[in-house]
Design an enzyme around this catalytic site. Structure first.
Site, PDB file in Angstrom:
ATOM      1  N   LYS A 148       0.835  -1.201   0.000  1.00 39.25           N
ATOM      2  CA  LYS A 148       0.000   0.000   0.000  1.00 39.25           C
ATOM      3  C   LYS A 148       0.870   1.251   0.000  1.00 39.25           C
ATOM      4  O   LYS A 148       0.670   2.155  -0.790  1.00 39.25           O
ATOM      5  CB  LYS A 148      -0.925  -0.027   1.219  1.00 39.25           C
ATOM      6  CG  LYS A 148      -1.788   1.197   1.355  1.00 39.25           C
ATOM      7  CD  LYS A 148      -2.706   1.116   2.561  1.00 39.25           C
ATOM      8  CE  LYS A 148      -3.341   2.478   2.807  1.00 39.25           C
ATOM      9  NZ  LYS A 148      -4.215   2.501   3.960  1.00 39.25           N
TER      10      LYS A 148
ATOM     11  N   GLU B 139      10.573  -4.571   4.473  1.00 40.08           N
ATOM     12  CA  GLU B 139      10.662  -5.983   4.047  1.00 40.08           C
ATOM     13  C   GLU B 139      10.359  -6.092   2.552  1.00 40.08           C
ATOM     14  O   GLU B 139      11.083  -6.754   1.793  1.00 40.08           O
ATOM     15  CB  GLU B 139       9.643  -6.846   4.811  1.00 40.08           C
ATOM     16  CG  GLU B 139       9.939  -7.026   6.289  1.00 40.08           C
ATOM     17  CD  GLU B 139       9.292  -5.961   7.171  1.00 40.08           C
ATOM     18  OE1 GLU B 139       8.968  -4.861   6.639  1.00 40.08           O
ATOM     19  OE2 GLU B 139       9.107  -6.214   8.367  1.00 40.08           O
TER      20      GLU B 139
ATOM     21  N   GLY C 134      -4.679  -1.674   5.086  1.00 39.14           N
ATOM     22  CA  GLY C 134      -3.889  -2.803   4.574  1.00 39.14           C
ATOM     23  C   GLY C 134      -4.560  -4.142   4.831  1.00 39.14           C
ATOM     24  O   GLY C 134      -4.664  -4.993   3.946  1.00 39.14           O
ATOM     25  N   ARG C 135      -5.055  -4.337   6.067  1.00 38.47           N
ATOM     26  CA  ARG C 135      -5.651  -5.640   6.412  1.00 38.47           C
ATOM     27  C   ARG C 135      -7.064  -5.801   5.861  1.00 38.47           C
ATOM     28  O   ARG C 135      -7.695  -6.834   6.076  1.00 38.47           O
ATOM     29  CB  ARG C 135      -5.618  -5.828   7.932  1.00 38.47           C
ATOM     30  CG  ARG C 135      -6.236  -4.686   8.729  1.00 38.47           C
ATOM     31  CD  ARG C 135      -5.842  -4.754  10.201  1.00 38.47           C
ATOM     32  NE  ARG C 135      -6.283  -3.579  10.949  1.00 38.47           N
ATOM     33  CZ  ARG C 135      -5.611  -2.443  11.037  1.00 38.47           C
ATOM     34  NH1 ARG C 135      -4.451  -2.302  10.405  1.00 38.47           N
ATOM     35  NH2 ARG C 135      -6.076  -1.433  11.746  1.00 38.47           N
TER      36      ARG C 135
ATOM     37  N   GLU D  97      -4.518  -6.443  14.950  1.00 30.39           N
ATOM     38  CA  GLU D  97      -3.975  -5.157  14.512  1.00 30.39           C
ATOM     39  C   GLU D  97      -5.079  -4.090  14.557  1.00 30.39           C
ATOM     40  O   GLU D  97      -4.811  -2.915  14.793  1.00 30.39           O
ATOM     41  CB  GLU D  97      -3.378  -5.257  13.103  1.00 30.39           C
ATOM     42  CG  GLU D  97      -2.428  -4.106  12.778  1.00 30.39           C
ATOM     43  CD  GLU D  97      -1.699  -4.252  11.442  1.00 30.39           C
ATOM     44  OE1 GLU D  97      -2.330  -4.049  10.393  1.00 30.39           O
ATOM     45  OE2 GLU D  97      -0.489  -4.549  11.449  1.00 30.39           O
TER      46      GLU D  97
ATOM     47  N   HIS E 231      -5.019 -33.038  17.879  1.00 30.35           N
ATOM     48  CA  HIS E 231      -3.897 -33.882  18.309  1.00 30.35           C
ATOM     49  C   HIS E 231      -2.733 -33.030  18.781  1.00 30.35           C
ATOM     50  O   HIS E 231      -1.595 -33.509  18.842  1.00 30.35           O
ATOM     51  CB  HIS E 231      -3.481 -34.795  17.152  1.00 30.35           C
ATOM     52  CG  HIS E 231      -4.598 -35.707  16.749  1.00 30.35           C
ATOM     53  ND1 HIS E 231      -4.841 -36.911  17.376  1.00 30.35           N
ATOM     54  CD2 HIS E 231      -5.599 -35.548  15.846  1.00 30.35           C
ATOM     55  CE1 HIS E 231      -5.917 -37.474  16.842  1.00 30.35           C
ATOM     56  NE2 HIS E 231      -6.402 -36.661  15.915  1.00 30.35           N
TER      57      HIS E 231
ATOM     58  N   LYS F  52       9.720  -0.554  13.866  1.00 33.44           N
ATOM     59  CA  LYS F  52      10.304  -0.229  12.557  1.00 33.44           C
ATOM     60  C   LYS F  52      11.437   0.777  12.726  1.00 33.44           C
ATOM     61  O   LYS F  52      12.501   0.661  12.123  1.00 33.44           O
ATOM     62  CB  LYS F  52       9.246   0.379  11.628  1.00 33.44           C
ATOM     63  CG  LYS F  52       8.162  -0.583  11.189  1.00 33.44           C
ATOM     64  CD  LYS F  52       7.203   0.118  10.225  1.00 33.44           C
ATOM     65  CE  LYS F  52       6.004  -0.741   9.901  1.00 33.44           C
ATOM     66  NZ  LYS F  52       4.997  -0.053   9.107  1.00 33.44           N
TER      67      LYS F  52
HETATM   68  O1  F6P Z   1       3.403  -2.657   9.627  1.00 31.83           O
HETATM   69  C1  F6P Z   1       2.057  -2.958   9.591  1.00 31.83           C
HETATM   70  C2  F6P Z   1       1.515  -2.725   8.237  1.00 31.83           C
HETATM   71  O2  F6P Z   1       1.415  -1.378   7.981  1.00 31.83           O
HETATM   72  C3  F6P Z   1       0.180  -3.408   8.021  1.00 31.83           C
HETATM   73  O3  F6P Z   1      -0.872  -2.662   8.510  1.00 31.83           O
HETATM   74  C4  F6P Z   1       0.170  -3.598   6.550  1.00 31.83           C
HETATM   75  O4  F6P Z   1      -0.789  -4.518   6.134  1.00 31.83           O
HETATM   76  C5  F6P Z   1       1.595  -4.048   6.319  1.00 31.83           C
HETATM   77  O5  F6P Z   1       2.354  -3.296   7.225  1.00 31.83           O
HETATM   78  C6  F6P Z   1       2.113  -3.846   4.929  1.00 31.83           C
HETATM   79  O6  F6P Z   1       2.056  -2.510   4.551  1.00 31.83           O
HETATM   80  P1  F6P Z   1       2.228  -2.082   3.042  1.00 31.83           P
HETATM   81  O7  F6P Z   1       1.146  -2.716   2.263  1.00 31.83           O
HETATM   82  O8  F6P Z   1       2.160  -0.595   3.042  1.00 31.83           O
HETATM   83  O9  F6P Z   1       3.578  -2.585   2.588  1.00 31.83           O
END
Ligand code: F6P
Length: 508
Positions: free
Chosen positions: A186, A192, A243-244, A329, A360, A469
């Protein structure tokens, strides 16, 4: 309300069923694609009435309607919350929302046309989604859940972690000319995803890959940042999609490629049906409302601190992880919408594994442990395979587990004693299809809205992920430089130990 809750140390599900032959009927609900049996929960008619009154007093319906009017209910970020608009049929809204709805459909059409073009492009054999959190969990969960609808001839990979083991393992089996990378972020700033995207681009070029615009696409609200990285094929969405909550947007592109344009439209239609139910069903017969209020009841009045998710369908194996982000979240907050500390608990801990595997592993604790953990069973009546005897056994186990939790077993000796009276909810789908999955996910989104609304929190920000972060950036610089001045003693010692291994013993 607490006085009513205090009487519940005497509540016994077995007695409640014996006293009320209508209990199953009165505590079952039908919503689009989902039948919910809530009768094995620690509630009675008075609880239902009190919880509905709590929803009225806290303005739940007004808050819900404000979301569906596009008001900026995400107050800490000054944003509307309109993931529901992504599944609203074309041309069905007037006023201020007509134009955004048209943009949604214009983008959807171009994304689905692109998805279809990739589906018929035999040269592309591997689709790699690079994204994390909401840019990974939704599409990954859904591609797995709908594996029987996924086209043959293409493999789908999901790389989320900055841990290079993940990307390296995927790249090992790929050829640049046969691969499409979808960079899903987003913000297009997530460390990452940016790190994985840069490494994927470097690999693509090093392997002689030619056309970045053909082999890389960005799914983002930040098209400019994607262009800076050299990625010009882009599908956008909007800052009013959390995002979620973004599976329904361009973030769903891997799923659209996997199940096709019609499958993706069916997913949206199922979710829209649940949106309509949430908007229009009376609070008493509104499934997201009933589930969200039950969550509040358990968390704040009976003090159950977690919920176990038990999908009795192996294709739903990533659902618990998806729901963890969705709920924890969204509602893992300790202050209200105005920043004032809350005097009560919020999000429960969610966890789980598919049945029967969980039986199990940790079901021992659910049956005989010292904590009461409400369980949410999710089962599907009709399988997509021909192994009928397997499915009969699977469903028998799901029902038997909810029964065992409730009934228990007497045993004087102690070790074989099951107290029973342990609560569970049973959600039953006819079939697992794009439409029913859409409805199930929208149901979960809205129940999270309901509990968050009653708690008076903003379910749509996530400031709690920011500090880590910032500190990771600092520690990363210190790992490179060896500078430990000003660091706490534990972190300094860990850092020195890592550096010693890497740089002094040459283990890197
Ligand atoms: O760090 C949390 C977060 O912002 C989530 O809310 C989001 O889904 C995820 O990181 C990834 O964010 P982006 O889509 O901006 O890379």
């Amino acid at each position: 309300m607490q006085a009513h809750a205090d009487t519940f140390h005497r509540f016994d599900l077995r007695v409640a069923f014996a006293q009320d032959p209508e209990r199953v009927r009165s505590l079952s609900l039908v919503a689009p694609h989902v039948l919910a049996d809530l009768s094995k929960n620690h509630t009675d008619a008075a609880t239902q009435a009190l919880l509905t009154e709590l929803a009225r007093q806290t303005g739940l319906a007004l808050h819900r309607d404000a979301m569906f009017r596009g008001e900026p209910i995400n107050n800490t970020e000054g944003r509307s919350v309109m993931h529901w608009l992504l599944r609203q049929p074309e041309g069905t809204l007037s006023g201020d929302l007509a134009a955004p709805l048209q943009q949604v459909h214009d983008t959807l059409k171009s994304m689905l046309a692109y998805a279809e073009s990739i589906r018929t492009d035999a040269q592309i054999t591997d689709v790699v989604n690079i994204g994390i959190g909401g840019s990974d969990l939704g599409p990954q969960m859904a591609v797995l859940a709908l594996q029987d609808f996924v086209m043959q001839g293409k493999r789908f990979h999901f790389v989320s972690n900055v841990d290079g083991h993940e990307l390296a393992a995927v790249l090992k089996g790929l050829k640049p000319e046969n691969t499409l990378f979808l960079i899903a972020s987003k913000t297009f700033t997530t460390i990452e995803t940016m790190t994985n995207a840069r490494s994927a681009l470097a690999w693509f070029r090093a392997q002689g890959g030619q056309d970045v615009s053909r082999h890389f696409a960005a799914l983002t609200t930040n098209v400019a940042a994607a262009a800076e990285m050299g990625i010009t094929t882009t599908f956008g969405f909007w800052d009013w999609v959390g995002g979620r909550y973004s599976l329904w947007s361009a973030i769903g592109l891997p799923l659209a490629i996997a199940i096709g344009a019609q499958g993706f439209r069916d997913l949206l239609a199922g979710a829209h049906a649940m949106d309509q139910h949430f908007q229009s069903a009376p609070l008493e017969a509104n499934l997201p409302v009933r589930l969200g209020l039950l969550d509040v009841w358990y968390r704040n009045f009976l003090h159950y601190t977690s919920r176990s998710i038990a999908p009795y369908h192996s294709a739903l194996r990533r659902l618990p992880a998806y729901l963890q982000q969705l709920e924890m979240e969204s509602n893992g907050k300790r202050v209200d919408r105005n920043g004032h500390a809350l005097p009560y608990g919020t999000s429960p801990v969610l966890w789980g594994e598919p049945g029967t595997n969980g039986q199990h592993a940790y079901f021992q604790m659910l049956h005989q442990g010292t904590e009461v953990v409400p369980v949410e069973f999710i089962a599907v009546k009709k399988p997509t395979h021909q192994l009928a005897d397997h499915h009969e056994l699977l469903l028998a186990n799901a029902i038997a587990q909810s029964q065992a939790l409730m009934l228990g077993q007497a045993d004087e000796g102690g070790h074989k004693h099951f107290t029973g009276n342990r609560p569970s909810t049973f959600l039953l789908l006819d079939e697992l299809t794009p439409a029913s999955l859409g409805a199930l996910i929208a149901l979960q989104e809205h129940r999270v809205f309901v509990s968050g609304s009653v708690w008076g929190i903003n379910s749509f920000d996530q400031w709690g992920v920011e500090l880590g972060k910032v500190l990771a950036k600092d520690i990363h610089a210190r790992i490179l430089s060896g500078e430990t001045a000003g660091l706490d003693a534990s972190s300094a010692a860990l850092l020195q130990s890592v550096r010693l291994d890497w740089y002094e013993k040459g283990n890197f």
